[in-house]
Design a protein around this motif. Structure first.
Motif, PDB file in Angstrom:
ATOM      1  N   LYS A  92      -8.577  -3.849 -21.733  1.00  0.00           N
ATOM      2  CA  LYS A  92      -7.138  -3.909 -21.507  1.00  0.00           C
ATOM      3  C   LYS A  92      -6.871  -4.514 -20.131  1.00  0.00           C
ATOM      4  CE  LYS A  92      -5.222   0.019 -21.826  1.00  0.00           C
ATOM      5  NZ  LYS A  92      -4.709   1.365 -21.968  1.00  0.00           N
ATOM      6  N   VAL A  93      -5.687  -5.066 -19.964  1.00  0.00           N
ATOM      7  CA  VAL A  93      -5.271  -5.554 -18.656  1.00  0.00           C
ATOM      8  C   VAL A  93      -5.140  -4.346 -17.724  1.00  0.00           C
ATOM      9  CG1 VAL A  93      -3.423  -6.687 -17.377  1.00  0.00           C
ATOM     10  CG2 VAL A  93      -4.073  -7.538 -19.631  1.00  0.00           C
ATOM     11  N   HIS A  94      -5.695  -4.485 -16.540  1.00  0.00           N
ATOM     12  CA  HIS A  94      -5.741  -3.354 -15.616  1.00  0.00           C
ATOM     13  C   HIS A  94      -5.533  -3.851 -14.190  1.00  0.00           C
ATOM     14  CE1 HIS A  94      -7.049   0.418 -13.841  1.00  0.00           C
ATOM     15  NE2 HIS A  94      -7.959  -0.226 -13.145  1.00  0.00           N
ATOM     16  N   ASN A  95      -4.775  -3.104 -13.406  1.00  0.00           N
ATOM     17  CA  ASN A  95      -4.607  -3.409 -11.990  1.00  0.00           C
ATOM     18  C   ASN A  95      -5.783  -2.789 -11.244  1.00  0.00           C
ATOM     19  OD1 ASN A  95      -3.852  -3.853  -9.353  1.00  0.00           O
ATOM     20  ND2 ASN A  95      -1.967  -2.664  -9.466  1.00  0.00           N
ATOM     21  N   TYR A  96      -6.740  -3.625 -10.889  1.00  0.00           N
ATOM     22  CA  TYR A  96      -7.945  -3.143 -10.208  1.00  0.00           C
ATOM     23  C   TYR A  96      -7.623  -2.493  -8.867  1.00  0.00           C
ATOM     24  CZ  TYR A  96     -12.551  -3.019  -8.143  1.00  0.00           C
ATOM     25  OH  TYR A  96     -13.711  -2.582  -7.535  1.00  0.00           O
ATOM     26  N   MET A  97      -6.479  -2.853  -8.277  1.00  0.00           N
ATOM     27  CA  MET A  97      -6.097  -2.259  -6.991  1.00  0.00           C
ATOM     28  C   MET A  97      -5.947  -0.746  -7.112  1.00  0.00           C
ATOM     29  SD  MET A  97      -5.665  -2.880  -3.838  1.00  0.00           S
ATOM     30  CE  MET A  97      -5.418  -4.640  -3.699  1.00  0.00           C
ATOM     31  N   GLU A  98      -5.598  -0.242  -8.298  1.00  0.00           N
ATOM     32  CA  GLU A  98      -5.506   1.207  -8.492  1.00  0.00           C
ATOM     33  C   GLU A  98      -6.859   1.871  -8.259  1.00  0.00           C
ATOM     34  OE1 GLU A  98      -3.460   2.637 -12.022  1.00  0.00           O
ATOM     35  OE2 GLU A  98      -2.372   0.735 -12.134  1.00  0.00           O
ATOM     36  N   ASP A  99      -7.926   1.252  -8.745  1.00  0.00           N
ATOM     37  CA  ASP A  99      -9.270   1.797  -8.547  1.00  0.00           C
ATOM     38  C   ASP A  99      -9.644   1.789  -7.075  1.00  0.00           C
ATOM     39  OD1 ASP A  99      -9.383   1.951 -11.323  1.00  0.00           O
ATOM     40  OD2 ASP A  99     -10.478   0.065 -11.523  1.00  0.00           O
ATOM     41  N   VAL A 100      -9.287   0.697  -6.396  1.00  0.00           N
ATOM     42  CA  VAL A 100      -9.600   0.579  -4.972  1.00  0.00           C
ATOM     43  C   VAL A 100      -8.848   1.643  -4.178  1.00  0.00           C
ATOM     44  CG1 VAL A 100      -9.438  -0.922  -2.947  1.00  0.00           C
ATOM     45  CG2 VAL A 100     -10.110  -1.877  -5.161  1.00  0.00           C
ATOM     46  N   VAL A 101      -7.562   1.827  -4.478  1.00  0.00           N
ATOM     47  CA  VAL A 101      -6.753   2.832  -3.787  1.00  0.00           C
ATOM     48  C   VAL A 101      -7.334   4.225  -4.013  1.00  0.00           C
ATOM     49  CG1 VAL A 101      -4.489   3.981  -3.830  1.00  0.00           C
ATOM     50  CG2 VAL A 101      -4.632   1.499  -3.632  1.00  0.00           C
ATOM     51  N   ASP A 102      -7.720   4.542  -5.231  1.00  0.00           N
ATOM     52  CA  ASP A 102      -8.336   5.851  -5.516  1.00  0.00           C
ATOM     53  C   ASP A 102      -9.589   6.064  -4.675  1.00  0.00           C
ATOM     54  OD1 ASP A 102      -6.506   6.811  -7.393  1.00  0.00           O
ATOM     55  OD2 ASP A 102      -7.613   5.990  -9.100  1.00  0.00           O
ATOM     56  N   LEU A 103     -10.443   5.069  -4.645  1.00  0.00           N
ATOM     57  CA  LEU A 103     -11.707   5.172  -3.922  1.00  0.00           C
ATOM     58  C   LEU A 103     -11.485   5.320  -2.416  1.00  0.00           C
ATOM     59  CD1 LEU A 103     -14.822   5.038  -4.101  1.00  0.00           C
ATOM     60  CD2 LEU A 103     -14.610   2.580  -3.755  1.00  0.00           C
ATOM     61  N   VAL A 104     -10.649   4.474  -1.855  1.00  0.00           N
ATOM     62  CA  VAL A 104     -10.412   4.520  -0.414  1.00  0.00           C
ATOM     63  C   VAL A 104      -9.679   5.797  -0.028  1.00  0.00           C
ATOM     64  CG1 VAL A 104      -9.312   3.354   1.538  1.00  0.00           C
ATOM     65  CG2 VAL A 104     -10.494   2.005  -0.197  1.00  0.00           C
ATOM     66  N   LEU A 105      -8.733   6.253  -0.840  1.00  0.00           N
ATOM     67  CA  LEU A 105      -8.028   7.497  -0.541  1.00  0.00           C
ATOM     68  C   LEU A 105      -8.999   8.673  -0.512  1.00  0.00           C
ATOM     69  CD1 LEU A 105      -5.420   8.987   0.082  1.00  0.00           C
ATOM     70  CD2 LEU A 105      -5.009   9.153  -2.387  1.00  0.00           C
ATOM     71  N   LYS A 106      -9.921   8.728  -1.441  1.00  0.00           N
ATOM     72  CA  LYS A 106     -10.925   9.812  -1.438  1.00  0.00           C
ATOM     73  C   LYS A 106     -11.727   9.799  -0.146  1.00  0.00           C
ATOM     74  CE  LYS A 106     -11.412  10.164  -6.405  1.00  0.00           C
ATOM     75  NZ  LYS A 106     -12.195   9.876  -7.593  1.00  0.00           N
ATOM     76  N   ARG A 107     -12.110   8.611   0.308  1.00  0.00           N
ATOM     77  CA  ARG A 107     -12.864   8.495   1.571  1.00  0.00           C
ATOM     78  C   ARG A 107     -12.033   8.975   2.750  1.00  0.00           C
ATOM     79  NH1 ARG A 107     -15.351   2.444   0.974  1.00  0.00           N
ATOM     80  NH2 ARG A 107     -16.716   2.878  -0.784  1.00  0.00           N
ATOM     81  N   ILE A 108     -10.773   8.568   2.785  1.00  0.00           N
ATOM     82  CA  ILE A 108      -9.890   8.956   3.885  1.00  0.00           C
ATOM     83  C   ILE A 108      -9.723  10.469   3.933  1.00  0.00           C
ATOM     84  CG2 ILE A 108      -7.499   8.903   4.707  1.00  0.00           C
ATOM     85  CD1 ILE A 108      -7.344   6.018   3.697  1.00  0.00           C
ATOM     86  N   LEU A 109      -9.495  11.073   2.780  1.00  0.00           N
ATOM     87  CA  LEU A 109      -9.242  12.517   2.734  1.00  0.00           C
ATOM     88  C   LEU A 109     -10.463  13.340   3.119  1.00  0.00           C
ATOM     89  CD1 LEU A 109      -6.974  12.759  -0.420  1.00  0.00           C
ATOM     90  CD2 LEU A 109      -6.288  12.886   1.987  1.00  0.00           C
ATOM     91  N   MET A 110     -11.638  12.746   3.071  1.00  0.00           N
ATOM     92  CA  MET A 110     -12.855  13.448   3.471  1.00  0.00           C
ATOM     93  C   MET A 110     -13.013  13.481   4.993  1.00  0.00           C
ATOM     94  SD  MET A 110     -15.485  12.297   0.391  1.00  0.00           S
ATOM     95  CE  MET A 110     -16.744  11.951   1.541  1.00  0.00           C
TER      96      MET A 110
END
Length: 93
Positions: free
Chosen positions: A2-20
């Motif tokens: 399916k068409v997907h906004n890959y930026m959502e995956d990047v935001v999820d990953l980077v946010l997890k790193r930030i919150l740690m």
């Protein structure tokens, strides 16, 4: 695929790193605040839509440069500051 906004995956990953990180320990991580942070950030980042596996591989290669991670981190921290100033979740007493 399916068409997907890959930026959502990047935001999820980077946010997890930030919150740690310890310096963001006071950030509320309830579902509402987390979703608000992601929405604000995604509205301020250029979308990266993918529709094929080849596109997914290319997007991953292009997005994980030092500069792109810095850009996403900056936008996420700004979003976190906005949400911290005016959270929409209900405080439980």
């Amino acid at each position: 695929m399916k068409v997907h906004n890959y930026m959502e995956d990047v935001v999820d990953l980077v946010l997890k790193r930030i919150l740690m990180e310890d310096k963001y320990g006071n950030q509320c991580v309830c579902e509402q605040c987390t979703n608000d942070i992601k929405a604000i950030a995604l509205n301020n980042l250029k979308p990266r839509y993918i529709a094929t596996e080849k596109g997914s591989v290319l997007s991953k290669a292009n997005m994980f440069t030092v500069q792109s991670e810095i850009d996403v981190t900056k936008v996420l921290v700004e979003a976190m500051e906005k949400v911290n100033k005016l959270p929409k979740h209900r405080v439980m007493e």
